[in-house]
Design a protein around this motif. Structure first.
Motif, PDB file in Angstrom:
ATOM      1  N   UNK A  56     -16.493  14.487  10.144  1.00 27.51           N
ATOM      2  CA  UNK A  56     -16.206  12.827   9.833  1.00 27.51           C
ATOM      3  C   UNK A  56     -15.610  12.043  10.999  1.00 27.51           C
ATOM      4  N   UNK A  57     -14.611  12.551  11.237  1.00 30.98           N
ATOM      5  CA  UNK A  57     -13.600  12.071  12.158  1.00 30.98           C
ATOM      6  C   UNK A  57     -14.432  12.200  13.753  1.00 30.98           C
ATOM      7  N   UNK A  58     -15.237  12.995  13.999  1.00 32.42           N
ATOM      8  CA  UNK A  58     -16.079  13.102  14.979  1.00 32.42           C
ATOM      9  C   UNK A  58     -17.408  12.181  15.198  1.00 32.42           C
ATOM     10  N   UNK A  59     -17.786  11.854  14.234  1.00 34.13           N
ATOM     11  CA  UNK A  59     -18.819  10.714  13.970  1.00 34.13           C
ATOM     12  C   UNK A  59     -18.303   9.439  14.100  1.00 34.13           C
ATOM     13  N   UNK A  60     -16.887   9.345  13.567  1.00 33.80           N
ATOM     14  CA  UNK A  60     -16.054   8.107  13.661  1.00 33.80           C
ATOM     15  C   UNK A  60     -15.781   7.685  15.154  1.00 33.80           C
ATOM     16  N   UNK A  61     -15.958   8.780  15.877  1.00 33.99           N
ATOM     17  CA  UNK A  61     -15.555   8.817  17.363  1.00 33.99           C
ATOM     18  C   UNK A  61     -14.042   8.839  17.655  1.00 33.99           C
ATOM     19  N   UNK A  62     -13.179   9.046  16.689  1.00 32.86           N
ATOM     20  CA  UNK A  62     -11.818   8.928  16.783  1.00 32.86           C
ATOM     21  C   UNK A  62     -11.375   9.874  18.024  1.00 32.86           C
ATOM     22  N   UNK A  78      -5.731  10.112  17.338  1.00 35.67           N
ATOM     23  CA  UNK A  78      -6.140   9.465  15.984  1.00 35.67           C
ATOM     24  C   UNK A  78      -6.490  10.354  14.886  1.00 35.67           C
ATOM     25  N   UNK A  79      -7.260  11.407  15.128  1.00 35.20           N
ATOM     26  CA  UNK A  79      -7.624  12.339  14.273  1.00 35.20           C
ATOM     27  C   UNK A  79      -6.441  13.093  13.764  1.00 35.20           C
TER      28      UNK A  79
END
Lengths: 279, 271
Positions: free
Chosen positions: A175-181, A185-186
Motif C-alpha cells: 500500500x505504501x508503495x502505491x501511495x508513493x511514500x 515516510x514508510x
C-alpha cells in the motif's frame, strides 16, 4: 447510506463491561494479590530467623535488614545513585544502538549476515568473564560498568527490534508503495509503529538485564555502587547489609520495568495487550 | 480461447482506454520451481467501466490486478495506464485488499489521511475530501474509532475511503468484500454500485461471487486456471443505476450469471 445505521462491533465494546463487574476489582487484585504473597514470604522469613532455624550470619532477620536499610540511608542512597546512573546510561546506549542495528539488519540482508554472528558471539560470552578486561581497558570509573550493562541489555533489544520490524503487514508495505511514500515516510508512519509492541517487550527485558550488567561490572572492580556495597558487606559477614543492597537492586530493576510499562501503555494503547486490561 | 460473446468495448470505437493489458505472462521463479501465474492475458478497461474478474482459485485474478497496479511486474508483455507503461508501483491507482490493512494505531480519519501524508497532498484539500468520503460511506461518528473497535464492514469502508482520497484514475479491488458476512456484503455491494455511478469511477474488482460480479460490473471477465488465462468476457447490458432486488430478478442478470456459472463449473470440472 442514509438508510443504514452503522454497526459497531458489539462483541468487543459491550460484553467485557458485563463481565468486568466492578471496574476497580481488577486494579485492586493486581496490587492486593502480590502484596499478600509478599507478606507471606516475609512472615516465613521472619519465622525462620526468630525461631533460630537460621543463624543471623546466614539469614538476617527482617528487622535487622530493615535496620541496615534505614540506618545507612545516606550511604545506600549514594551507592544506589551510582548504580542507577550506570544502569540507565547503559540501557539508553543499548536501546539506541540496538534499535539502530535492528533497522540496519532488517533493511540489508548483507549487513544482517555480517553483524548477526558477531552480535550472537557478544551475547554468549559470559559478561562476568570479560568484565576484568573492560577494567583493564577503561579503568575503575563508571565506563566499564556501563559497557557491561550495554552488552547485557543490547541483545534482547536487537532481537525484539528485528522481529518487530519484520512483523509489519506486507500489504501495508505494498500500500505504501502505491501511495508513493518515500522509504523514510514508510518507515516512520508504517514500519516503526508496527514494530513498537515487540520492541517494547524487548526493552522491558533489557531494562532488568541492564541492572545486572552494572552490578556485575562493579563486582570486578569498583569503589562505589551497589555491587561494591555487596562485596564490602560480604567481606564483613554483614548479611543484613547484603540483603539491604539486594532489595534495593531488585527495586531498581522493578522501577525501570514499571517506567517502561507506563511508556508502553501510553505509546501503544491500540495494541491487544492493552485493551480491556481490567477485565 | 478468447471468444467474445457480444461486441466487446475493445473492438467498439472507443478511444478512452484507461488500462491496457497487452498479452502479459507472469512467471514466479523460485529455486525449486517455476510457476506460470498468467499466460497471454490481454484486457482493456475503458474510462468509466466497472470490470469484474471471476475465476477459480489460483487462476491469477489477483496477480492480474497486482500487475495493473505495478506491485507485481510482468515477465512478458506490457501493461499501460493511460498510455504510460507500468514499470513499478503506480501512484495513480487506488488499491483495496481483502483485508482492510488499516494501521491499528490510527483512528479512522487518520487512517484515511495516511494516503495524503504519504503523498504529501495539500492538507486542507485532503481534509475536505476525507470528510466528504467519511460522510459518503456512512462512517460519520466513527472518525475517532480505532480499527479494532469497528466491524469488518466498517473497516473495509475506511480502507475504501483511503484508496479513494487521492482520486485515483482506477480503483482496483482484490476481493474486498470476501471476508464479510453475506448481509454486510450485500449492503457493501449496493454502496459500491452507488459510489461507482455517482462518482464516475473506473473500477476493476476481483471476486468469487458471481452475483456480486454481475450486479456491479459493466463487463465480467471469466478466467481459467493453470496457467491463468482469460476464458471469456461478457458485457452486462443493465442500466447504470441498478436496484439490488430488481437486478437480481432481471433476465439479463440471470442470463449473464448463468453463463458465467456454466463456464466456471466446466472449468473446475477439468481439475
Amino acid at each position: 447510506m442514509t438508510t443504514e445505521a452503522p454497526e459497531r462491533r458489539g462483541a468487543r465494546t459491550e460484553s467485557p463491561a458485563k463481565f468486568r463487574g466492578n471496574p476497580w476489582s481488577g486494579r485492586v487484585s493486581a496490587i492486593a494479590y502480590p502484596a499478600v504473597f509478599l507478606l507471606l514470604v516475609v512472615l516465613l522469613w521472619w519465622g525462620a530467623t526468630s525461631t533460630g532455624m537460621a543463624p543471623p550470619y546466614i539469614l538476617p532477620s527482617p528487622e535487622d535488614t530493615w535496620a541496615a536499610l534505614s540506618e545507612n540511608g545516606a550511604y545506600l542512597a549514594l551507592h544506589t545513585w551510582v548504580t542507577a546512573v550506570e544502569t540507565i546510561i547503559g540501557f539508553l546506549i543499548a536501546a539506541v544502538v540496538g534499535v539502530g542495528m535492528a533497522v540496519i539488519m532488517v533493511y540489508s540482508r548483507t549487513l544482517e549476515r555480517t553483524f548477526y554472528p558477531i552480535i550472537l558471539f557478544a551475547q554468549v560470552i559470559p559478561k562476568i568473564a570479560i568484565a576484568p578486561l573492560f577494567i583493564v581497558w577503561l579503568g575503575f570509573g563508571p565506563e566499564p560498568k556501563v559497557l557491561v550493562a550495554v552488552l547485557m541489555a543490547f541483545f534482547p533489544i536487537v532481537i525484539a527490534g528485528i522481529s518487530g520490524l519484520r512483523s509489519v503487514d506486507p500489504e501495508a508495505l505494498e500500500l505504501a508503495s502505491i501511495m508513493g511514500g518515500s522509504r523514510w515516510k514508510t518507515f516512520i508512519k508504517i514500519r516503526f509503529p508496527a514494530a513498537l509492541p515487540e520492541l517494547l517487550s524487548g526493552l522491558k527485558v533489557a531494562a532488568t538485564l541492564a541492572v545486572t550488567g552494572a552490578v556485575v561490572g562493579e563486582f570486578v572492580g569498583a569503589n562505589e555502587g551497589l555491587g561494591y556495597v555487596i562485596l564490602q558487606a560480604n567481606g564483613n559477614l554483614d548479611t543484613a547489609m547484603l540483603f539491604a543492597a539486594l532489595i534495593i537492586m531488585s527495586a531498581l530493576g522493578v522501577l525501570l520495568f514499571l517506567i517502561l510499562e507506563v511508556i508502553e501503555r501510553i505509546s501503544i494503547p491500540w495494541h491487544a495487550s492493552h485493551r480491556n486490561k481490567d477485565a | 480461447m478468447m471468444t467474445v460473446e457480444t461486441p466487446s468495448p475493445s473492438t467498439a470505437v472507443e478511444t478512452d482506454t484507461l488500462v491496457d493489458v497487452d498479452d502479459i505472462t507472469i512467471r514466479f521463479d523460485s529455486k525449486k520451481s517455476s510457476v506460470v501465474a498468467l499466460r497471454g492475458v490481454s484486457l482493456q478497461i475503458q474510462q468509466g467501466e466497472f470490470i469484474a474478474i471471476v475465476g477459480p482459485s489460483g487462476c491469477g485474478k489477483s496477480t492480474l490486478l497486482r500487475a495493473i497496479s505495478g506491485i507485481t511486474s510482468t515477465t512478458e508483455g506490457s501493461v499501460s495506464l493511460r498510455g504510460d507503461q507500468v514499470v513499478g508501483p503506480r501512484q495513480d491507482v487506488g488499491f483495496v485488499f481483502q483485508r482492510p490493512a488499516l494501521m491499528p494505531w490510527r483512528d479512522v480519519r487518520r487512517n484515511i489521511l495516511l494516503q495524503a501524508e504519504m503523498r504529501g497532498m495539500d492538507r486542507v484539500e485532503a481534509r475536505e475530501r476525507c470528510e466528504d468520503l467519511i460522510q459518503f460511506t456512512g462512517l460519520t461518528g466513527f472518525e475517532k474509532s480505532l480499527p479494532h473497535q469497528l466491524s469488518g464492514g466498517m473497516q473495509q469502508r475506511a480502507a475504501l475511503c483511503r484508496s479513494l482520497l487521492h482520486q485515483p484514475d482506477v480503483l482496483l479491488m482484490d476481493e474486498p468484500f470476501g471476508a464479510l458476512d453475506a448481509l454486510t456484503r450485500e449492503k457493501m455491494n449496493v454502496e459500491m454500485q452507488r459510489m461507482w455511478r455517482e462518482r464516475d469511477m473506473t473500477a476493476a474488482l476481483v471476486t468469487h461471487s458471481v452475483a456480486e460480479a454481475v450486479y456491479l460490473a459493466t463487463r465480467v471477465v471469466v478466467m481459467g486456471a493453470r496457467p491463468g488465462h482469460v476464458v471469456e468476457e461478457f458485457t452486462v447490458n443493465l442500466p447504470r443505476e441498478r436496484d439490488y432486488e430488481e437486478t437480481m430478478e432481471d433476465p439479463e442478470f440471470h442470463r449473464v450469471a448463468g453463463r458465467v456459472r456454466e463456464l466456471l463449473g466446466s472449468a473446475s470440472s477439468h481439475e
